[in-house]
Design a protein around this motif. Structure first.
Motif, short mmCIF file in Angstrom:
data_model
loop_
_atom_site.label_atom_id
_atom_site.label_comp_id
_atom_site.label_asym_id
_atom_site.label_seq_id
_atom_site.Cartn_x
_atom_site.Cartn_y
_atom_site.Cartn_z
N ASN B 246 0.93 -1.04 0.11
CA ASN B 246 -0.06 0.01 0.11
C ASN B 246 0.93 1.43 0.12
N ALA B 247 1.75 1.33 0.74
CA ALA B 247 2.60 2.49 1.12
C ALA B 247 3.42 2.84 -0.17
N LEU B 248 3.84 1.83 -0.94
CA LEU B 248 4.65 1.97 -2.01
C LEU B 248 4.31 2.60 -3.22
N LYS B 249 2.83 2.80 -3.31
CA LYS B 249 2.14 3.05 -4.44
C LYS B 249 2.63 2.41 -5.74
N LEU B 250 2.56 1.20 -5.84
CA LEU B 250 3.37 0.68 -6.72
C LEU B 250 2.45 0.03 -7.94
N THR B 251 1.00 0.14 -7.87
CA THR B 251 0.21 -0.07 -8.93
C THR B 251 0.29 0.46 -10.15
N ALA B 252 -0.25 -0.01 -11.18
CA ALA B 252 -0.35 0.59 -12.53
C ALA B 252 -1.24 1.82 -12.43
N GLY B 253 -2.21 2.00 -11.77
CA GLY B 253 -2.84 3.18 -11.63
C GLY B 253 -2.42 4.08 -10.89
N ASP B 254 -1.51 3.80 -9.70
CA ASP B 254 -0.86 5.04 -8.94
C ASP B 254 0.22 5.47 -9.98
N LEU B 255 0.97 4.54 -10.51
CA LEU B 255 2.13 5.17 -11.39
C LEU B 255 1.51 6.18 -12.59
N LEU B 256 0.56 5.83 -13.19
CA LEU B 256 -0.13 6.66 -14.22
C LEU B 256 -0.51 7.82 -13.55
N GLU B 257 -1.04 8.12 -12.34
CA GLU B 257 -1.29 9.17 -11.78
C GLU B 257 -0.17 9.95 -11.23
N ALA B 258 0.90 9.42 -11.01
CA ALA B 258 2.11 10.07 -10.69
C ALA B 258 2.78 10.54 -12.00
#
Lengths: 293, 351
Positions: B246-258
Motif C-alpha cells: 500500500n505504502a509504496l504506491k506501486l500499482t499501474a494506476g498509482d504510477l499513471l497518476e504520478a
C-alpha cells in the motif's frame, strides 16, 4: 528511580553535549583502538594505527578537497517532499525533520562549484549520515542540476559518492532518479568533459547502479563497501559463504571495476593530477570526438 | 481452469466446484439443469469481476507473480512473426534471464527483448527466476545498439523480481552493467517502447526500462523495492508486506497518476493468465500504436524528449536561499531564482 536507588553512592559524571560535540574519543572499527577525536580529525578521519577510513560529513569532505573559500553551493534550497504520504513505523516527514535537525542541513548531498588545485569543477558530496545518503527526488535533482550546469559551464565533475541506495519513502520517484542522473552523465560525456567518481564507504544499490558507476575514472577509498546488493541480502538469498574482503574497494580493484584505490591523504593530489591530464586543452575538439562506450 | 489459485480467488474456486457438481449431477441423473448451470456461470463471472475490480496493491502483486501469467516468450510467440533469438553478450556468457532478438510486429520490424521467468523448476533454474546477471544487461545493450545502428525500433518487456543479488553478479559488476544501460539508453537514436508485463522489480527492471513510452499491464507492478523487502526493513517482518505494498504506491494506476508511466493496458477479467491470447492482442495493439506515434520523430527530437521525460520525474520543494555571506565576495550573483517560492514540481512528461 527507587529500583536503582542503592547505586546513587557512585558518582556519575555527565558531560554536557556541547562540550563533546561528536564524542571526545572514538573507537576505531578497524583496530578497536581508542582514538582522540581531534587527532583523528587532523589525520583527515583516518586511523593512524590501522588506516581505517571513517566516513566523512559533507563539510569535512569539502574542506579536504576544495581550496579554502572556493566552494559555492548550488541549489541549497531544494527540500524533500512526501509524495506518497509514506507512513511505516514513522512518517517520512518526521524522519526528514529529525535528520535535518541532527545533521544541520536539509538533505543528503551538497553540490556546487569548487576549485580543486587549479581546476574549477562541479563538486558533489554525499553525506551518509543523512538517511543513509539515500537518493530521493532532491538528491537526484541536485545531481542532475550539478551535472547539467557543469556541462553548460564546461567544467569537469567530481562526485564523492556514499549511499545505501534509493530512498524507499519516495517509491518510484526515487527509482527514476537513477535514470535521470545517468542521462545527465551521458550529456556531460557527450560534451567531452571528464566525470570522476570517488566511492566511499558505503556506496551501494541505486546510487551504485547509476551515476556512481559511470565515472570516466572511478576512484575508491580503501576498505569501502561497494556493490549492488548488500552482503546480508546476498547471504540470505544465495546461502553462499561470502569470500574474504567481498565487495570492498580492494576486491573491486582486483575484479576490474575500480581504477585505483586512493588513501584519503592522497585523494586531492590524485584528483588534481587526473584533472590536469584529462581536462581537454581544447574542449571543442574533445567534444567532437566520438563518445566512447 | 487454472490449477493454481490465489488466496483471494477462493470464492471463485468454491463456485467452480459447485458448478462441477452440478454438471456431474446433470449427467448422471439426466436431468436438465441448464438454467442452473448458466446462472452459476454468470455468478462465477460476476464474482471474478467483483474480486478483480477491487484488488488491493498486495493482491495485484500476487497476480503479477501468478505462475500461469504469460511471460516474455509467451508474448513473443503471440505478438510477433519471424522472431529470431540472438544470444550472448560477446563478453562472458548468454544469460537466459533476458531474451532478445529481431522480429516483426504487424509488419513493423523491431528489436524485442525482455526479462524471462521460468514456468517450472527446471526452466526457473535455467533463467534464474527472471533475475538477470550482468551479462544479461550487457546482452540487452548489445542488441539495442545493434538495433540503433540499423534504425530498428526497440521494444522491451519487463518481468523480473530484480537483478540477481549474488556473488558472481557482484564480481562481474551488476551495478555497473545496469548503470551503463541507463546512460546508453538515452543515446539510442531509435524509438523505445517499454512495457511492464508482470513484476517491475527495482533497478533490475529499470536496467532495460528507459524509453520514450512506458506502458504497464493493469495488474503488473513497478516498485523501487519489493513489498517484502520494504516490510523487512520497516516492520522487521515480511508479514507486513500488504501494508508495504500500500505504502509504496506501486500499482499501474498509482504510477499513471504520478506521471511515471504513460499508459495502462487493461487485462482480461481475472487477469492476464485467464486469457493470454486476448492479453497479447491488447499488448500488441498498444505497442504498435505507440511505435507508430514515435516513428516519424527525428532522432534528435526523440532523444531530447526522452531526456526531458525522465528529467522531469521527481517531487520536491524549492525555497529561495539567502545569498551566501562568505568571507570572499561571491563570484557572481546567486543563481537561485527568487520567484520559485514553494514550487512543488511534479511535471508530467512533456510529450
Amino acid at each position: 528511580m527507587t529500583l536503582f536507588g542503592k547505586r546513587s553512592q557512585y558518582s556519575t559524571v555527565r558531560v554536557r553535549k556541547r562540550d563533546m560535540p561528536d564524542g571526545l574519543w572514538v573507537k576505531c572499527p578497524g583496530c578497536s583502538d581508542i582514538l582522540y577525536r581531534q587527532e583523528l580529525d587532523e589525520a583527515l578521519g583516518v586511523c593512524r594505527k590501522c588506516g581505517h577510513h571513517f566516513p566523512l560529513g559533507r563539510a569535512e569532505r569539502i574542506a579536504q578537497l576544495a581550496e579554502a573559500g572556493a566552494f559555492e553551493e548550488w541549489d541549497a534550497g531544494l527540500r524533500s517532499m512526501d509524495p506518497l504520504g509514506f507512513t511505516g513505523t514513522a512518517s517520512y516527514t518526521s524522519k526528514l525533520e529529525s535528520h535535518a535537525r541532527r545533521c544541520g542541513y536539509p538533505d543528503a548531498i551538497a553540490c556546487g562549484r569548487a576549485r580543486i588545485g587549479p581546476h574549477a569543477v562541479g563538486l558533489g558530496v554525499m553525506d551518509f549520515r543523512f538517511l543513509g545518503a539515500s537518493m530521493g527526488s532532491v538528491v537526484g535533482e541536485k545531481v542532475a542540476r550539478l551535472i547539467e550546469r557543469s556541462t553548460a559551464e564546461r567544467m569537469p565533475v567530481v562526485m564523492c559518492c556514499a549511499s545505501g541506495g534509493a530512498r524507499m519513502y519516495e517509491g518510484m520517484f526515487s527509482l527514476m532518479q537513477m535514470a535521470k542522473t545517468s542521462g545527465a552523465v551521458a550529456r556531460h560525456g557527450d560534451a567531452g568533459l571528464p566525470y570522476l567518481t570517488v566511492l566511499t564507504d558505503p556506496t551501494t544499490a541505486g546510487v551504485m547502479a547509476s551515476f556512481a558507476s559511470l565515472g570516466d575514472v572511478i576512484l575508491a577509498e580503501p576498505g569501502a563497501l561497494i556493490g549492488f546488493a548488500g552482503p546480508r541480502v546476498i547471504r540470505e538469498t544465495t546461502q553462499q559463504e561470502l569470500p574474504q574482503g567481498f565487495q570492498r574497494s580492494e576486491f573491486l580493484l582486483e575484479h576490474g571495476l575500480i581504477d585505483c584505490v586512493v588513501p584519503r591523504s592522497r585523494l586531492k593530489a590524485t584528483l588534481v593530477e587526473l584533472l590536469t591530464c584529462l581536462v581537454p586543452d581544447n574542449p571543442a575538439r574533445a567534444g567532437a570526438a566520438p563518445a566512447a562506450g | 481452469m487454472p490449477a493454481y489459485t490465489l488466496p483471494f480467488e477462493k470464492p471463485i474456486l468454491e463456485l467452480q466446484a459447485k458448478l462441477g457438481e452440478l454438471r456431474r449431477f446433470s449427467e448422471s441423473q439426466e436431468i436438465d439443469v441448464g438454467e442452473e448451470i448458466r446462472r452459476m456461470e454468470e455468478k462465477i463471472a460476476e464474482t471474478r469481476r467483483r474480486i478483480y475490480s477491487t484488488l488491493t496493491p498486495w493482491q495485484k502483486v500476487q497476480v503479477s507473480r501468478h505462475p500461469l501469467r504469460p511471460y516474455t516468450r509467451d508474448y513473443i510467440a503471440r505478438m510477433t512473426e519471424g522472431f529470431i533469438e540472438l544470444h550472448g553478450d560477446r563478453r562472458y556468457a548468454d544469460d537466459p534471464a533476458i531474451v532478445g532478438g529481431v522480429a516483426r510486429i504487424d509488419g513493423r520490424r523491431v528489436m524485442l527483448l525482455g526479462t524471462q521467468k521460468g514456468r517450472d523448476t527446471k526452466s526457473n533454474l535455467r533463467c534464474n527466476f527472471g533475475c538477470a546477471f550482468p551479462e544479461g544487461y550487457r546482452k540487452a545493450l548489445r542488441l539495442m545498439r545493434l538495433a540503433a545502428r540499423f534504425g530498428t525500433p526497440i521494444v522491451t518487456l519487463i518481468d523480473t523480481p530484480g537483478a540477481f543479488p549474488g556473488i558472481e553478479s557482484e564480481e562481474r559488476h551488476i551495478a555497473e552493467a545496469i548503470a551503463v544501460n541507463l546512460r546508453e539508453m538515452f543515446r539510442l537514436p531509435v524509438p523505445i517502447v517499454v512495457c511492464v508485463i508482470g513484476e517491475g522489480g527495482s533497478g533490475g527492471a529499470l536496467g532495460i526500462g528507459v524509453g520514450d513510452r512506458i506502458l504497464i499491464l493493469e495488474h503488473a507492478y513497478y516498485s523501487v523495492i519489493s513489498p517484502e523487502g520494504c516490510a523487512a526493513i520497516l516492520w522487521k517482518d515480511r508479514a507486513f508486506s500488504d501494508r508495504a505494498a500500500n505504502a509504496l504506491k506501486l500499482t499501474a494506476g498509482d504510477l499513471l497518476e504520478a506521471g511515471l508511466v504513460d499508459e495502462v493496458i487493461p487485462e482480461p477479467e481475472g487477469g492476464a493468465h485467464t486469457d493470454p491470447e486476448a492479453t497479447a492482442a491488447r499488448l500488441r495493439e498498444a505497442i504498435v500504436r505507440n511505435l507508430d506515434a514515435l516513428s516519424s520523430r527525428p532522432a534528435d527530437a526523440l532523444m531530447a524528449a526522452r531526456y526531458d521525460k525522465f528529467r522531469a520525474m521527481g517531487v520536491f520543494g524549492e525555497t529561495p536561499v539567502p545569498p551566501p555571506a562568505p568571507p570572499e565576495a561571491p563570484a557572481e550573483p546567486p543563481d537561485t531564482p527568487a520567484d520559485t517560492g514553494k514550487d512543488a514540481r511534479q511535471d508530467k512528461p512533456a510529450e
